[in-house]
Design a protein around this motif. Structure first.
Motif, mmCIF file in Angstrom:
data_model
loop_
_atom_site.group_PDB
_atom_site.id
_atom_site.type_symbol
_atom_site.label_atom_id
_atom_site.label_comp_id
_atom_site.label_asym_id
_atom_site.label_seq_id
_atom_site.Cartn_x
_atom_site.Cartn_y
_atom_site.Cartn_z
ATOM 1 N N GLY A 470 -33.673 32.664 19.364
ATOM 2 C CA GLY A 470 -33.492 31.689 20.118
ATOM 3 C C GLY A 470 -31.869 31.396 20.363
ATOM 4 N N SER A 471 -31.192 31.393 19.252
ATOM 5 C CA SER A 471 -29.649 31.596 19.275
ATOM 6 C C SER A 471 -29.163 32.392 20.049
ATOM 7 C CB SER A 471 -29.266 31.097 17.802
ATOM 8 O OG SER A 471 -29.002 29.935 17.188
ATOM 9 N N GLY A 498 -39.443 33.172 19.330
ATOM 10 C CA GLY A 498 -39.345 31.604 19.667
ATOM 11 C C GLY A 498 -38.801 30.751 18.506
ATOM 12 N N PHE A 499 -39.108 29.526 18.213
ATOM 13 C CA PHE A 499 -38.418 28.522 17.502
ATOM 14 C C PHE A 499 -39.264 28.513 16.172
ATOM 15 C CE2 PHE A 499 -36.678 26.082 21.288
ATOM 16 C CZ PHE A 499 -36.003 27.278 21.730
ATOM 17 N N THR A 516 -42.403 25.889 21.387
ATOM 18 C CA THR A 516 -41.694 26.444 20.480
ATOM 19 C C THR A 516 -42.066 27.915 20.501
ATOM 20 O OG1 THR A 516 -43.192 26.342 18.440
ATOM 21 C CG2 THR A 516 -41.441 24.572 19.022
ATOM 22 N N TYR A 518 -42.049 31.669 22.682
ATOM 23 C CA TYR A 518 -41.669 32.561 23.887
ATOM 24 C C TYR A 518 -42.950 33.308 24.531
ATOM 25 C CZ TYR A 518 -36.849 31.141 22.799
ATOM 26 O OH TYR A 518 -35.553 30.784 22.663
#
Ligand SMILES: Cc1ncc(C[n+]2csc(CCOP(=O)(O)OP(=O)(O)O)c2C)c(N)n1
Ligand SMILES: [Mg+2]
Length: 626
Positions: A470-471, A498-499, A516, A518
């Motif tokens: 994510g980052s 994802g998160f 959350t 992807y």
């Protein structure tokens, strides 16, 4: 003395090049360079000046204005706030891109100088490209957004105003109590206007960084409180590291036996295997630190802001009689939790306290208990480093592999996601500058830009950037700058589609990981944790993306493959990206801690109602420290 005719931008750049700091007799330049992205708002002003004085102040190019501020902040953090970088942007979007970076720097108390271009002071050609027009306020521009996130804000509307603005900027940037982002909004016409500046303005200036001490009487009162405490503990924050107080802390705890819990910014205050080290404290704390915190009758905060992560939303310290003694260079922090405020430098104050406490030691049983907790905690770390989870590893195993590959002086860099909490608990820190997790703003996208700042600050260390997918997707383009400048980073890109962090938080508030993942949309949903057949994971290839930037890319599907890749990475000179898939559902446990994230008070969803009940129970442990 004479004068010299320069543009306002030339004058400012020449001034910046002449600034130095000095602490403990060591002197260094304050500005090691200036990052910038040029546009019509700065190309002919600050841009021209940087070209003219390129020998005096190095210009660095960045890909994104937010990222360059992160790089400058990380640089300043690694330099213990004694040096930093300036950042110049055009007007409008270039300027506002820096607002997030400014907030990050100010919240983390890191000095960065921001020079956003601004609209014409003359206002003659208004509205210029990218100008915000405010019908009610002729003075307003987008740069007013920097006011709440700057410790000093000014707009240079006449060339001679460079003089007071620059002097005020330096006062704030070099103040250990006040420091943060300083913004000098610089109208594009004024940048290019000339003035006869006094030569004196450009002389070498050395800003002394003092080590102030609290009053003697307050020190004596603090010493008496420490002598009277049965279960004292230290909470070591970033101030310990910025003040270079780690040796003073070590000798203080070795003689008194007082154990130490560390905040994110304070991790590395003691080596992980020091018998007085309890490791991380608070919401992402170890069972060692959290057990001791729960019973502590005296908390000695050193250089800490006491964020909700440190205090576990004010549930960490449960002893009804707990009191606080706070050593902090900032009066604002020293007074928190109604503590006895020792306003002073961490190192000088610890040394003074140590003298007053000569011969004093905590009880033997308490000391032995804490030493035992340190060893027990390290066994837990070892367990989590070696889970052998399949088919893809757990993130804690990735941390273990990177920790084993890193040398004692190497630096780990991170900022957001599930990684910071796990690093806080699990990273075995061996050097005060070995742990760089930005957790004041916990800003996704800081990781790579920040890693670059650390590498620029100290090229003799290997820099390991741990970044979630994510980052990475939010901001990875400074990989290009790292290659351009020959600043090698080893980036471990931990991919869980994802998160993981917010996914697990979402489950804990009854929301099933909503938003959350992807994944492709399927049946109206982007994927929930409980879904039997969710849409497929998006076909994003982050390894290829990194390759496209020019990085050396390796993929590792298992821990042995990761170990091999890390070994190879050490010998390479170019930035490396190692792409590792991990299982988002295997997290590191919480160890008796709480973090206050409010759950919906009413809901049609049964899991939300259950989560709210639990939340109401947990929240009862929150208290005021008065
Ligand atoms: C700029 C920004 N936006 C949003 C957030 C909130 N947030 C915290 S962690 C996170 C997810 C991070 O995902 P990733 O980097 O993949 O790490 P993971 O959670 O999977 O470990 C989000 C959205 C944030 N910290 N920063
Ligand atoms: Mg992720």
């Amino acid at each position: 003395m004479g004068t010299v005719r320069l543009t306002a931008a030339q004058a400012l750049v020449r001034f910046l090049a002449a600034q130095h700091t000095e602490r403990d007799g060591v002197e260094r330049r304050f500005f090691s360079g200036c990052f910038g992205i040029f546009g019509h708002g700065n190309v002919a002003g600050v841009g021209q000046a940087l070209q003219q004085y390129s020998e005096e102040l190095t210009y660095y190019q960045a890909r994104n204005e937010q990222a360059m501020v992160h790089t400058a902040a990380a640089y300043a953090r690694h330099k213990n706030r004694l040096s930093t970088m300036a950042c110049t942007s055009s007007i409008g979007p270039g300027a506002t891109n820096m607002v997030t970076g400014a907030a990050l720097a100010t919240i983390n108390r890191l000095p960065v100088l921001l020079l956003p271009g601004d609209v014409f002071a003359s206002r003659r050609p208004d509205p210029v490209l990218q100008q915000l027009e405010a019908p009610h306020d002729g003075k307003l521009s987008v740069n007013d957004c920097f006011r709440p996130v700057s410790r000093y804000w000014d707009r240079i509307e006449r060339p001679e105003q460079v003089i007071p603005a620059a002097m005020n900027a330096m006062r704030v940037l070099t103040s250990q109590a006040e420091t943060g982002a300083v913004t000098l909004a610089f109208p594009q016409d004024v940048q290019a206007e000339a003035y006869d500046y006094p030569e004196e303005f450009f002389r070498k200036r050395v800003w002394r960084i003092p080590r102030p001490l609290p009053e003697r009487e307050l020190l004596e009162r603090a010493a008496a409180m420490i002598r009277g405490a049965q279960r004292p503990m230290i909470v070591a924050g970033g101030g310990v590291i910025y003040s270079e107080a780690t040796e003073a802390l070590r000798s203080f705890v070795e003689s008194t036996g007082i154990p130490v819990g560390e905040t994110q910014a304070g991790k590395g205050s003691l080596p992980y295997d020091h018998p007085c080290s309890l490791g991380a404290v608070g919401a992402t704390g170890t069972f060692a630190a959290n057990r001791v915190a729960a019973e502590a009758d005296l908390v000695i905060g050193v250089g800490t802001r006491y964020t909700d992560f440190t205090t576990a939303s004010k549930t960490a310290f449960q002893n009804p009689d707990v009191r606080f003694v706070n050593i902090n260079v900032a009066d604002f922090d020293a007074h928190k939790h109604a503590g006895l405020a020792l306003v002073g430098d961490a190192r000088a104050t610890l040394e003074a306290l140590a003298e007053l406490l000569a011969g004093h030691e905590v009880g033997r049983e308490y000391r032995e208990q804490n030493e035992r907790l340190n060893r027990e905690w390290d066994r837990e770390v070892e367990r989590l480093y070696t889970l052998h989870h399949e088919p893809v590893p757990a993130q804690s195993e990735v941390i273990g592999a990177v920790n084993a590959a890193a040398g004692p002086r190497d630096v780990v860099v991170c900022a957001a996601g599930s990684m910071p909490g796990e690093l806080h608990k699990l990273w075995r820190t061996r050097d005060p500058k070995g742990y760089h997790v930005e957790y004041g703003y916990s800003c996704m996208g800081y990781e790579i830009a920040g890693g670059l700042g650390v590498k620029m600050a100290d090229p003799s260390r290997e820099v390991y950037v741990l970044v979630g997918d994510g980052s990475y997707l939010m901001m990875s383009s400074e990989i290009i700058t790292s290659i351009q400048e020959g600043c090698k980073l080893t980036i471990v890109l931990v991919d869980n589609a994802g998160f993981a962090s917010i996914g697990s938080l979402s489950r804990s508030v009854g929301s099933d990981g909503f938003g959350t993942h992807y994944r492709y949309r399927k049946g109206g949903s982007l994927g929930l944790d409980s879904e039997k057949a969710p849409g497929a994971v998006l076909p994003v290839d982050l390894a290829k993306n990194a390759e496209g930037y020019g990085a050396h890319v390796m993929s590792a599907r298992t821990i042995p493959e990761l170990e091999e890749a890390l070994a190879e990475a050490r010998s390479l000179e170019r930035t490396v990206v190692i792409h590792v898939p991990v299982d988002r559902y295997v997290g590191v446990p919480d160890y008796g801690s709480f973090w206050d994230v409010p759950v919906a008070e009413v809901s049609e969803m049964e899991p939300v109602r259950t989560a709210r009940e639990q939340y109401d129970k947990n929240r009862r442990a929150e208290r005021w420290y008065l």
